[in-house]
Design an enzyme around this catalytic site. Structure first.
Site: not given
Ligand code: UDP
Length: 316
Positions: A150, A154, A191, A195-196, A214
């Site tokens: 990706y 990009k 994402r 997910n949350f 993070q």
């Molecule tokens: N993440 C998490 N739990 C999840 C999904 C993602 O902690 O169930 C974390 C992931 O490791 C990253 C951040 O959330 O640090 C954002 O992840 P996402 O896949 O939404 O987007 P990214 O910015 O990584 O493309």
């Protein structure tokens, strides 16, 4: 009132593509959506089709083999899976979509002297060592890691856009999108926001990858697509790249707490392994967007999460 145009939106059945399509139709334009429905979903367009009828044309096509060839005045190239689990599942298709897709939309733009906007990404900055990230930062990308299909795809698309402009004068615009969220996201796309919220609504534990320290900066979808429109309307000399995102920065743990508070969920938090090359911090520097696009986000995370939760609550 702007004059009515014929506009192509590739990836228009996807999350941001459908919000952009809605905005363009509201403005009175005729929109053709091209989408192969790999991650795009027809239900994202259903109400627009009802409301706007023939002004919205949908074509199931893959931009790697673009057959659409009609006069258009503007092209928005949004066709590419954007969620890490989705783009990593078929990584070679992801790179092909970025690179061959870019070449195909550029050829179309050149043929009809149309303006063409590339949906680039904050991922071009990789695991950034400059914070917040201004457009002048060249990034820190692992060229052979699991995200590189990706990130490098990009980055290569950006390179193709600028070379097309230098060689042929193609009317390009490049936007770098930072973590957008809102209604029309696929509940299963993996994402963090989707997910949350789904986990909280189902009473399942929220999956924190790594320590949850993070950071990400979340931009509400309506703000993001307003940024695309503002970019498209800039003078031809302004090409970008320009960051479009919300500088409000949150740790993943803070996001989890907000989702729990807003949903009233009793879910717990559970730790899961951090995926490889996961960027540790991310926040856009939007000085350039403010200056050139006269754009800034208007919807904070606290304001954007409730309508997003309402959307997901109908899917549980
Ligand atoms: N993440 C998490 N739990 C999840 C999904 C993602 O902690 O169930 C974390 C992931 O490791 C990253 C951040 O959330 O640090 C954002 O992840 P996402 O896949 O939404 O987007 P990214 O910015 O990584 O493309």
């Amino acid at each position: 009132m702007t004059s009515s145009k014929h506009i192509l939106v590739t990836g228009g059945a996807g999350f941001l593509g459908s919000h952009l399509t809605e905005l363009l139709l509201e403005e009175g334009h005729r929109v053709t959506v091209v989408d192969n429905l790999y991650t795009g979903r027809l239900e994202n367009l259903a109400s627009l089709q009802e409301r706007y009828g023939e002004r919205l044309d949908f074509r199931k096509e893959d931009i790697r083999r673009l057959e659409f060839d009609q006069e258009v005045q503007e092209i928005y190239n949004l066709a590419c899976p954007a969620s890490p689990p989705a783009y990593q599942k078929t990584p070679i298709d992801t790179t092909e979509t970025c690179v061959i897709g870019a070449l195909n939309v550029l050829a179309l733009a050149k043929k009809y002297n149309a303006k063409v906007m590339q949906a680039s990404t904050s991922e071009v900055y990789g695991d950034a060592q400059v914070h917040p990230q201004p457009e002048g930062y060249w990034g820190n990308v692992n060229p052979h890691g699991i995200r590189s299909c990706y990130d490098e795809g990009k980055r290569c698309a950006e390179s193709l856009f600028f070379d097309h402009n230098r060689l042929y004068g193609t009317r390009i615009k490049v936007v770098r999108i930072f973590n957008s969220y809102g209604p029309n996201m696929d509940p299963k796309d993996g994402r963090v926001v989707s997910n949350f919220i789904m986990q909280a609504l189902r009473g399942e534990p929220l999956t924190i990858y790594g320590e949850g320290t993070q950071t990400r900066s979340f931009c509400y979808c309506k703000d993001t697509v307003r940024g695309f429109r503002a970019l498209m309307d800039t003078e031809d000399e302004f090409l970008g790249p320009v960051n479009v995102g919300n500088p409000g920065e949150f740790t993943i743990r803070e996001l989890a707490e907000k989702v729990l508070a807003l949903t009233g969920s009793k879910s717990t938090l559970v730790k899961r392994p951090l995926p490889a090359d996961d960027p540790k911090v991310r926040r856009p520097d939007i000085t350039l967007a403010k200056e050139k696009l006269h754009w800034a986000p208007q919807i904070s995370l606290s304001e954007g999460l409730p309508p997003t939760i309402e959307y997901f609550s109908k899917l549980v």
